[in-house]
Scaffold this motif. Structure first.
Motif, PDB file in Angstrom:
ATOM      1  N   ASN A  64       0.819  -1.205   0.000  1.00  0.00           N
ATOM      2  CA  ASN A  64       0.000   0.000   0.000  1.00  0.00           C
ATOM      3  C   ASN A  64       0.856   1.258   0.000  1.00  0.00           C
ATOM      4  N   CYS A  65       0.331   2.294  -0.637  1.00  0.00           N
ATOM      5  CA  CYS A  65       1.014   3.590  -0.683  1.00  0.00           C
ATOM      6  C   CYS A  65      -0.061   4.662  -0.787  1.00  0.00           C
ATOM      7  N   TYR A  66       0.359   5.899  -0.952  1.00  0.00           N
ATOM      8  CA  TYR A  66      -0.617   6.969  -1.122  1.00  0.00           C
ATOM      9  C   TYR A  66      -0.049   8.041  -2.044  1.00  0.00           C
ATOM     10  N   PHE A  67      -0.892   8.509  -2.968  1.00  0.00           N
ATOM     11  CA  PHE A  67      -0.518   9.575  -3.891  1.00  0.00           C
ATOM     12  C   PHE A  67      -1.449  10.764  -3.694  1.00  0.00           C
ATOM     13  N   PRO A  68      -1.017  11.971  -4.106  1.00  0.00           N
ATOM     14  CA  PRO A  68      -1.783  13.188  -3.810  1.00  0.00           C
ATOM     15  C   PRO A  68      -3.153  13.224  -4.480  1.00  0.00           C
ATOM     16  N   LEU A  69      -4.046  13.997  -3.850  1.00  0.00           N
ATOM     17  CA  LEU A  69      -5.385  14.224  -4.385  1.00  0.00           C
ATOM     18  C   LEU A  69      -5.339  15.094  -5.641  1.00  0.00           C
ATOM     19  N   LEU A 143       6.789  -3.979 -10.111  1.00  0.00           N
ATOM     20  CA  LEU A 143       6.462  -3.008  -9.070  1.00  0.00           C
ATOM     21  C   LEU A 143       4.963  -3.117  -8.820  1.00  0.00           C
ATOM     22  N   LEU A 144       4.577  -3.540  -7.624  1.00  0.00           N
ATOM     23  CA  LEU A 144       3.174  -3.878  -7.324  1.00  0.00           C
ATOM     24  C   LEU A 144       2.653  -2.999  -6.190  1.00  0.00           C
ATOM     25  N   LEU A 145       1.823  -2.012  -6.534  1.00  0.00           N
ATOM     26  CA  LEU A 145       1.336  -1.051  -5.543  1.00  0.00           C
ATOM     27  C   LEU A 145      -0.184  -0.969  -5.534  1.00  0.00           C
ATOM     28  N   ASN A 146      -0.712  -0.528  -4.409  1.00  0.00           N
ATOM     29  CA  ASN A 146      -2.144  -0.276  -4.266  1.00  0.00           C
ATOM     30  C   ASN A 146      -2.320   0.938  -3.371  1.00  0.00           C
ATOM     31  N   GLN A 147      -3.372   1.715  -3.620  1.00  0.00           N
ATOM     32  CA  GLN A 147      -3.716   2.779  -2.679  1.00  0.00           C
ATOM     33  C   GLN A 147      -5.211   2.783  -2.417  1.00  0.00           C
ATOM     34  N   TRP A 148      -5.560   3.049  -1.145  1.00  0.00           N
ATOM     35  CA  TRP A 148      -6.942   3.289  -0.745  1.00  0.00           C
ATOM     36  C   TRP A 148      -7.133   4.798  -0.705  1.00  0.00           C
TER      37      TRP A 148
END
Length: 520
Positions: A64-69, A143-148
């Motif tokens: 899990n990660c997070y990117f900007p709105l 590279l395996l990513l997900n964000q909620w």
């Protein structure tokens, strides 16, 4: 027969849905068009979905990660097809400050941004920009990513959970060295969604590939799981996209191969959203409210003490607390049972009906007589009605505890079986002409509903031969579909050969079968 809701499914499905959302304390309007307040019970259902899906994502190697709105407009403009697909739905920030001008708060002309910022409709472009920095060598892949996160799409017609301007979701994004690896990832995540829907939501689905005109903007291939709601309409419950090298080329996501050359990555994206909550409502709800599959119910067993302002009330509460504690020590579906004693004030009858409308799988009424006899009176939410009476059952306390896990498993299975039988019995495959398709979907209501955009008659889906038309042929097909208010849902992955069949729309040699129907 009197029911707990103002509207029934047969009378007005759209109004019934709104009743369930309100009466089950799921969500409400926020005062901002298309944005909803998700109440604790509704968010509890979504939280259960998050927990179960997140576990599956970790098990398949994702982090899990997070990117900007906010996304710079220049990032989105790099991918022309992507922009075209979302342009009409994008919200844009142009100023960073307000100012009192002529007695009114207005954007400060001196605070105009040098570059407008898009409120993310999805994150391929901003994540692609990061991938271009993070990927250097074949050793960095996959590279395996997900964000909620939340996203914003400026919808014209909104409905709580199903289609909102702002909604919650997860979006997975991956980069791979080869097309084969990326395609395997896409198929793997589609199967994650399919099994999650079937096993956790008790929602039967059809997994398949979308036709080119229904693909995600910029994708080489889009796959979906489609669920049938109780009014016969389709709900796209999850999607997985093989993006090829399209976004990699736009964002310059390249890696050095083992031979020392530079090559573009193959990328994927996949996601589900809070519309799954709406899907659960429309798959399982009845005219008394929501019915929740035990796997995703925030509370699986609720004990309602029948208190009468008498000395024995303390004994009733103690009995309930002890029963809840013993239930919570049990395990079902690989997790502890979630039992609750409703200690709030109010009439026990009102509290019981409140939990019925919320869809709690098992509701227990515990009174002084139950305590004296060592019994448990309970209602199975999936089998609420017995004739015109609310059907309750009784077991000795020890027997109830011993059977609780099996009871919850049986309710989960029962809800899935009901929904699956309904779906399979409402997919027709015997319609072979456009005239027949038109007659099927244009005939009058057969369930008491008004046949309009909000509440069409129940017609289910139709499986038809398909030639994968292109160009002018596809334009004609799209006009035919639009006239009937139909869409192609997907080409099921599991299907018989279409050899020797003729495309229902074009008369050309069929390549496969596709499902068509009305949709949310």
């Amino acid at each position: 027969m009197q029911h707990a809701l103002s509207h029934t499914r047969a009378d007005n499905f759209a109004a019934w849905y709104q009743d369930v959302v309100a009466e089950a304390d799921m969500a409400e309007e926020s005062g901002v068009r298309g944005c909803m307040i998700i109440r604790p019970w509704g968010y509890g259902v979504w939280q259960r979905m998050q927990e179960l899906l997140d576990r599956r994502f970790r098990d398949t190697g994702h982090e899990n990660c997070y990117f900007p709105l906010f996304i710079p407009l220049s990032f989105i403009a790099k991918e022309a097809e992507h922009v075209e697909g979302f342009a009409k739905e994008m919200a844009v920030v142009t100023h960073h400050r307000l100012k009192m001008i002529d007695g009114q708060l207005k954007p400060d002309p001196d605070a105009k941004l040098e570059e407008p910022l898009v409120v993310r409709p999805t994150s391929e472009t901003v994540i692609g920009n990061a991938f271009s920095r993070w990927v250097r060598s074949h050793r960095d892949l996959p590279l395996l990513l997900n964000q909620w996160a939340n996203v914003v799409r400026w919808e014209m017609r909104t409905r709580l959970f199903l289609r909102t301007t702002e909604f919650l979701w997860q979006e997975g994004h991956t980069a791979h060295a080869t097309a084969e690896d990326a395609r395997e990832e896409t198929a793997r995540m589609l199967e994650v969604y399919r099994s999650f829907a079937e096993d956790c939501l008790a929602m039967p689905v059809v997994a398949g590939e979308k036709p080119p005109h229904e693909r995600f903007p910029g994708a080489d291939n889009t796959y979906s799981i489609e669920a049938m709601m109780q009014d016969g309409k389709a709900l796209q419950a999850g999607t997985a996209h093989y993006l090829g090298t399209n976004f990699a080329q736009a964002q310059n996501i390249r890696y050095q191969t083992e031979q020392g050359d530079l090559a573009y990555c193959h990328t994927t994206s996949w996601g589900v959203s809070t519309r799954l909550v709406g899907g659960v409502i429309m798959t399982h709800g009845d005219d008394d409210g929501l019915r929740l599959p035990p796997v995703i119910a925030p509370r699986q067993v609720v004990l309602v003490p029948m208190l009468r302002d008498k000395p024995e009330d303390a004994e009733v509460l103690a009995y309930c607390d002890q029963l809840a504690a013993e239930l919570n020590r049990l395990s079902v579906f690989g997790e502890p049972v979630r039992a609750l004693v409703d200690r709030k004030g109010g009439r026990s009858t009102d509290k019981r009906w409140g939990w019925i409308k919320r869809g709690v799988p098992v509701i227990c009424d515990i009174g002084a007589r139950d305590v004296a006899n060592g019994n448990v009176s309970y209602i199975r939410r999936d089998r609420l009605r017995t004739g015109e009476k609310v059907g309750s059952q009784m077991l000795a306390k020890a027997a109830f505890i011993a059977q609780a896990a099996v009871l919850l498993q049986d309710i989960q299975s029962s809800l899935h079986t009901q929904a699956r039988e309904r779906m399979l019995s409402n997919i027709r495959s015997d319609i072979t002409t456009l005239e027949g398709l038109s007659e099927h979907f244009s005939s009058g209501p057969d369930n008491g509903a008004k046949a309009d955009d909000e509440n069409d008659a129940f017609r289910g889906w139709v499986l038809v031969p398909w030639a994968r038309p292109q160009g002018a042929d596809m334009e004609k097909v799209e006009q035919q579909l639009k006239a009937l208010k139909l869409t192609v849902r997907n080409a099921p992955l599991a299907q018989e050969s279409a050899a020797g069949r003729t495309c229902l729309f074009t008369g050309q040699r069929a390549i496969e079968y596709v499902l068509v129907g009305r949709t949310y």
